[in-house]
Every structure is written in C-alpha cells, then in structure tokens.
Design an enzyme around this catalytic site. Structure first.
Site: not given
Length: 130
Positions: A11-12
């Site tokens: 997600h990052s």
C-alpha cells in the site's frame, strides 16, 4: 536474463521500494520490481502498477512470484492473476506469506536458481524467521 523475478506489492510506495532494496542486498542477480501505492501516489494499491510490473518481467523472460503486504493488496494481485491467460498464468504465482521475510527468502531462493514453485514456497514459509 531469465529465472524467477519478484514483484513486491504494498500500500506504500516507500515500503515496496524498501523491501526491494533489502531483498536486492541478498539477491543481486534477481529482477525485483516494487508496485506500491496508488497511481497518484496515495496509500493503496494499483492494478495497473502490478500488471505493468508483471508484464515487464514476463516480457524479459522471467517467471514471476508476487508478494503483498495486506489483504486488499492481495485482492489486487488476484485480479491481475484473473486477467492472465492460461499460458501466462502458469508463469506467475502469488506467494502468500510475510512480506519482508518472504521477499528475502524468495529472492535468495531465486538467486540460487530455484524454480517458480520453490521461490513461491520460500516466500510462503513463515517459520524461516521465527
């Protein structure tokens, strides 16, 4: 160069790139791609980023193992896998395991010549680092 390559889905952006950086220290000859964040740089996942990484690595002749950080990243990967035809699907697999430890174990296994099944098994092995 062929062999097994890895796609790290997070997600990052920074987390995906950091895992790639760490795994590359242990497996310098393995192709690694980060697919982190959304298309506009926010926290989240991107079908296009994952699909583009898989497509690039397959075009270079690699089999591909994919690792993820959280459940919705896994759903994104499953969507990418669903869009592969049967021939391509035989060369791309999801390694459902711990992201950092799994990526390092998978990369090392690829570095020493492991095939796709061996790399995926290494990426799934939770007990390696317990």
């Amino acid at each position: 160069m062929s062999g097994v390559a890895l796609v790290i889905v997070s997600h990052s952006v920074q987390l995906a790139e950091g895992v790639v950086e760490l795994a590359a220290q242990m497996a310098k000859d393995v192709a690694l791609r980060a697919a982190g964040g959304t298309d506009d740089g926010r926290i989240g996942t991107s079908f296009d980023k994952v699909n583009d990484a898989v497509t690039e690595l397959r075009a270079a002749g690699h089999d591909v193992a994919i690792l993820t950080d959280l459940g919705s990243a896994t759903m994104t990967v499953e969507s990418v896998l669903d869009f592969l035809d049967d021939e391509e699907a035989a060369h791309v697999k999801f390694a459902d395991g711990p992201l950092v430890e799994g990526a390092v174990a998978a990369a090392v296994t690829a570095q020493v010549g492991g095939d796709l099944d061996a790399v995926v098994a290494a990426g799934r092995a939770r007990e390696l680092f317990s």
